[in-house]
Design a protein around this motif. Structure first.
Motif, short mmCIF file in Angstrom:
data_model
loop_
_atom_site.label_atom_id
_atom_site.label_comp_id
_atom_site.label_asym_id
_atom_site.label_seq_id
_atom_site.Cartn_x
_atom_site.Cartn_y
_atom_site.Cartn_z
N GLU A 170 0.83 -1.21 0.00
CA GLU A 170 0.00 0.00 0.00
C GLU A 170 0.87 1.26 0.00
O GLU A 170 0.51 2.26 -0.64
CB GLU A 170 -0.94 0.01 1.20
CG GLU A 170 -2.08 -0.97 1.09
CD GLU A 170 -3.07 -0.62 -0.01
OE1 GLU A 170 -3.30 0.58 -0.27
OE2 GLU A 170 -3.62 -1.56 -0.61
N ASP B 237 2.04 1.66 -3.51
CA ASP B 237 0.93 2.15 -4.34
C ASP B 237 0.72 3.64 -4.13
O ASP B 237 0.50 4.39 -5.09
CB ASP B 237 -0.37 1.40 -3.99
CG ASP B 237 -0.38 -0.04 -4.46
OD1 ASP B 237 0.48 -0.45 -5.26
OD2 ASP B 237 -1.29 -0.78 -3.99
N THR B 238 0.78 4.08 -2.89
CA THR B 238 0.59 5.50 -2.57
C THR B 238 1.69 6.33 -3.21
O THR B 238 1.42 7.38 -3.81
CB THR B 238 0.58 5.70 -1.04
OG1 THR B 238 -0.52 4.96 -0.50
CG2 THR B 238 0.45 7.17 -0.67
#
Length: 188
Positions: free
Chosen positions: A56, A59-60
């Motif tokens: 995550e 992804d950010t």
């Protein structure tokens, strides 16, 4: 009274801060919980494990340095020429100190991580290729020579990544003045 949970974005933002400060090994659930002032039990309400958090975080970062940047430029410079869009891109990149990506420190930490991890290197390559494709589309609007387009794209990418590693003085010039000259030469 309902218990307020720490949102996943808070865990991700803190994870990015820790990544920037100490690399991927510094991102630990216990340390994150302590920094957020919560118990680590809340972590598992959002993420299956540390690997899921790291994914995550990546992804950010990727959304921040590609999608969000392109959307910003296309939004503020919609229906404008490629040179104007590139100027807006240079300004936006220079001004980035965004909480979602933590700007340069996270980018450099991820690039360092990629030196030791083939999976991360592949992801950084994908991000770089997406950025290069966007730059090609812009430089290609006013440069007819494909090699010139590639050279300008490489110089732009090198300036974005490498500028933060260079500690040299600029003689009696301010950094902003030098960067403005670089931008003007790229847009000539």
């Amino acid at each position: 009274m309902a218990k307020v949970r720490t949102p996943p974005e808070a865990w991700i933002a803190q994870g990015l801060r820790m990544l920037a400060a100490g690399g991927p090994d510094a991102v630990r659930v216990e340390t994150l919980a302590h920094a957020l002032g919560v118990t680590k039990g809340g972590f598992y309400g959002h993420f299956a494990d540390r690997a899921a958090l790291l994914e995550e975080m990546l992804d950010t970062w990727e959304r921040g340095v590609t999608d969000a940047m392109i959307e910003h430029v296309e939004g503020v410079a919609a229906n404008q020429d490629a040179r104007t869009k590139l100027r807006r891109l240079f300004e936006a990149v220079d001004a980035v100190d965004d909480e979602a990506t933590l700007g340069v420190a996270v980018d450099l930490a991820i690039r360092e991580w990629a030196r030791r991890d083939a999976v991360i290197a592949e992801r950084v390559g994908r991000v770089d290729n997406r950025q290069m494709a966007y730059l090609r589309s812009l430089f290609g609007e006013f440069c007819d020579d494909e090699l010139e387009v590639e050279a300008r794209c490489l110089m732009t990418m090198s300036m974005r990544v490498g500028d933060h590693l260079i500690r040299a003085d600029y003689s009696d010039r301010r950094r902003a003045e030098v960067m403005d000259r670089v931008s003007r030469q790229l847009l000539a």
